[in-house]
Design a protein around this motif. Structure first.
Motif, PDB file in Angstrom:
ATOM      1  N   THR A  95     -41.160 -25.892 -29.637  1.00 25.79           N
ATOM      2  CA  THR A  95     -41.690 -27.643 -29.312  1.00 25.79           C
ATOM      3  C   THR A  95     -42.285 -27.878 -30.302  1.00 25.79           C
ATOM      4  O   THR A  95     -42.081 -28.958 -30.582  1.00 25.79           O
ATOM      5  CB  THR A  95     -42.349 -27.326 -27.792  1.00 25.79           C
ATOM      6  OG1 THR A  95     -41.237 -26.679 -26.906  1.00 25.79           O
ATOM      7  CG2 THR A  95     -42.303 -28.742 -27.723  1.00 25.79           C
ATOM      8  N   ASP A 200     -32.278 -26.165 -33.531  1.00 25.58           N
ATOM      9  CA  ASP A 200     -33.406 -25.359 -32.473  1.00 25.58           C
ATOM     10  C   ASP A 200     -33.270 -23.692 -31.816  1.00 25.58           C
ATOM     11  O   ASP A 200     -31.878 -23.463 -31.855  1.00 25.58           O
ATOM     12  CB  ASP A 200     -33.381 -25.985 -31.551  1.00 25.58           C
ATOM     13  CG  ASP A 200     -33.945 -26.042 -29.970  1.00 25.58           C
ATOM     14  OD1 ASP A 200     -34.497 -24.666 -30.583  1.00 25.58           O
ATOM     15  OD2 ASP A 200     -34.560 -26.544 -29.293  1.00 25.58           O
ATOM     16  N   LYS A 226     -39.747 -15.807 -27.518  1.00 27.90           N
ATOM     17  CA  LYS A 226     -38.794 -15.549 -27.081  1.00 27.90           C
ATOM     18  C   LYS A 226     -37.691 -14.651 -28.525  1.00 27.90           C
ATOM     19  O   LYS A 226     -37.243 -13.954 -27.773  1.00 27.90           O
ATOM     20  CB  LYS A 226     -37.758 -16.763 -27.472  1.00 27.90           C
ATOM     21  CG  LYS A 226     -38.174 -17.473 -26.661  1.00 27.90           C
ATOM     22  CD  LYS A 226     -37.464 -18.536 -26.066  1.00 27.90           C
ATOM     23  CE  LYS A 226     -38.184 -19.900 -25.391  1.00 27.90           C
ATOM     24  NZ  LYS A 226     -38.232 -20.274 -24.370  1.00 27.90           N
TER      25      LYS A 226
HETATM   26  N1  PMP Z   1     -35.539 -24.931 -27.073  1.00 25.26           N
HETATM   27  C1  PMP Z   1     -34.837 -23.840 -26.492  1.00 25.26           C
HETATM   28  C2  PMP Z   1     -33.549 -23.874 -26.803  1.00 25.26           C
HETATM   29  C3  PMP Z   1     -36.187 -23.320 -25.419  1.00 25.26           C
HETATM   30  O1  PMP Z   1     -35.021 -22.236 -24.764  1.00 25.26           O
HETATM   31  C4  PMP Z   1     -36.962 -23.601 -25.672  1.00 25.26           C
HETATM   32  C5  PMP Z   1     -37.597 -22.484 -24.232  1.00 25.26           C
HETATM   33  N2  PMP Z   1     -37.422 -22.648 -22.892  1.00 25.26           N
HETATM   34  C6  PMP Z   1     -37.324 -23.955 -26.619  1.00 25.26           C
HETATM   35  C7  PMP Z   1     -36.797 -24.973 -27.649  1.00 25.26           C
HETATM   36  C8  PMP Z   1     -38.354 -24.385 -26.191  1.00 25.26           C
HETATM   37  O2  PMP Z   1     -39.680 -23.499 -26.751  1.00 25.26           O
HETATM   38  P1  PMP Z   1     -40.852 -23.052 -26.594  1.00 25.26           P
HETATM   39  O3  PMP Z   1     -41.916 -23.987 -25.330  1.00 25.26           O
HETATM   40  O4  PMP Z   1     -41.596 -22.014 -27.106  1.00 25.26           O
HETATM   41  O5  PMP Z   1     -41.886 -24.432 -27.165  1.00 25.26           O
END
Ligand code: PMP
Length: 406
Positions: A95, A200, A226
């Motif tokens: 994000t 992303d 992740k």
């Molecule tokens: N993009 C995708 C495709 C995601 O799956 C996620 C997390 N669910 C995010 C962005 C955001 O990641 P984070 O909350 O670690 O910033």
């Protein structure tokens, strides 16, 4: 398959617990993966032995902390095959990386009449920053359509791509559908009209080796949590010449060279984008997660994960009353579905009672839910420690859920 699941699971202490009196079956890896001992130990060791602020260099602890912190940056560089260490900017996750590009590169480069293309299957993290930017600059956010199977319509993309498009920002692997997007083709098409490309990669990096130079993307944003690393930590890759030309995103210590009331000069890359005391333990944990992944034969790992997902898809196709949401030819990690007569939240709760952890809801991807005319799904998402036995447990769990729904 030469893949010792028991040995791998033994490295993840959290997996050996019981939940609601049943052995935990953890299928919520799209939300966050569990952490192996090597990652937990790297973080604990840092706090136990080396904790100090970095780049302050006046004593031994600070030198050790800095060496570990910058060593982790080098591990991440190697992991994605970036050409230069200064192309790796620490962030708090995918994000923040996207917001950094939006509010540094975007604010500097986008004007009224310019367009940013995203797909309809984006996570909110790759939609809302562009909407905020559009409100400030007058640029326009345009969604690329997605077909019924959950694939970006490349012919429609061709029609949308013209000189107004300055950026294409697209998810590598959809967290809501599991679709693996043809990012190579999208990057080539976007570059042909002079647009930059941000990927992303939140759901992609854990699954197969990434080579940002071969991909030729301009930016790539991903999260440690992740890929078996800690939460609140991530990295943004950007091509050096782009990052060099971009203004700072946030101001503070670390990101400056000199400060006076007459004016301030900025630090070199990557520090220009890293104001304040960073998440030192997080970076070290992310470096350990990279090394954990690198300790595997990544091809065998990808084959194992594909086998588990294909098995889950096969079972889903045969399962009465189950409708898959997302049937792309190329997918990874995610089985998103609806069960006849069962609200996703109820299905999730009834699975949890059996020790099976899934996610339910819109998965922070409301526009793709709207595209399918639904409000949410049940999502089982897989990691390297999941096996066919977990898929069997999921479907046995669904059998039980059905008895409650009758
Ligand atoms: N993009 C995708 C495709 C995601 O799956 C996620 C997390 N669910 C995010 C962005 C955001 O990641 P984070 O909350 O670690 O910033």
């Amino acid at each position: 398959m030469s893949f010792d699941l028991a040995a791998i699971r033994a490295q993840f202490p959290i997996l050996s617990q019981q939940v609601n009196g049943k052995p935990l079956v953890y299928l919520d890896n799209g939300a966050t993966t569990q952490k192996p001992n090597v990652v937990i130990d790297a973080i604990c060791d840092y706090y136990r032995h080396d904790n100090a602020n970095v780049h302050r260099g006046a004593h031994a602890l600070s030198d050790r902390a800095t060496a570990k912190f910058e060593g982790a940056r080098e591990s991440v560089r190697r992991f994605i095959n970036a050409g230069h260490r200064e192309e790796i900017i620490w962030t708090k996750g995918t994000t923040e990386g996207i917001n950094l590009v939006a509010f540094s590169w975007g604010r500097d480069n986008l004007r009224q009449g310019d367009r940013v293309l995203v797909s309809t299957m984006e996570h909110h993290a790759n939609i809302v920053p562009w909407q905020l930017l559009a409100g400030q600059t007058g640029c326009e956010l345009v969604p690329m359509p997605v077909d019924d199977r959950g694939q970006i319509d490349l012919a429609a993309l061709d029609d949308l791509l013209d000189e107004r498009v300055k950026l294409v920002s697209v998810v590598h692997v959809s967290n809501a559908l599991g679709t693996v997007n043809p990012v190579e083709a999208i990057i080539e098409k976007a570059h042909a009209v002079g647009a930059k490309v941000l990927i992303d990669g939140a759901q992609a990096v854990a699954h197969w080796p990434l080579d940002v130079q071969a991909l030729d993307c301009d930016f790539y944003s991903f999260s440690a949590h992740k890929m078996y690393g800690p939460t609140g930590m991530g990295a943004l890759y950007g091509k050096r010449e782009l990052l060099q030309a971009m203004p700072p995103f946030m101001g503070g210590g670390e990101m400056i060279e000199t400060v006076s009331f007459a004016g301030t000069t900025y630090n070199a890359l990557p520090y220009k984008f890293e104001p304040g005391t960073p998440n030192i333990a997080g970076a070290i944990g992310m470096g350990a997660a990279v090394e954990f992944l690198e300790s595997f034969d990544r091809k065998a790992l990808a084959e194992h994960e594909a086998d588990v997902l294909n098995y889950a898809v096969e079972r889903a196709h045969q399962y009465e009353g189950l409708r898959l949401i997302g049937e792309a030819d190329h997918r990874a990690g995610v089985l998103s579905f609806l069960l006849d007569g069962g609200h996703p939240a109820d299905v999730g709760m009834l699975l949890d009672q059996q020790g099976i952890a899934v996610r339910t809801g819109n998965h922070c991807a409301m526009p793709i839910m709207q595209r399918y005319g639904i409000t949410g799904t049940v999502r089982a998402s897989f990691a390297l420690y999941n096996g066919r036995d977990d898929v069997d447990a999921l479907f046995a769990g669904l059998d039980k859920v059905k008895t409650f729904l009758l």
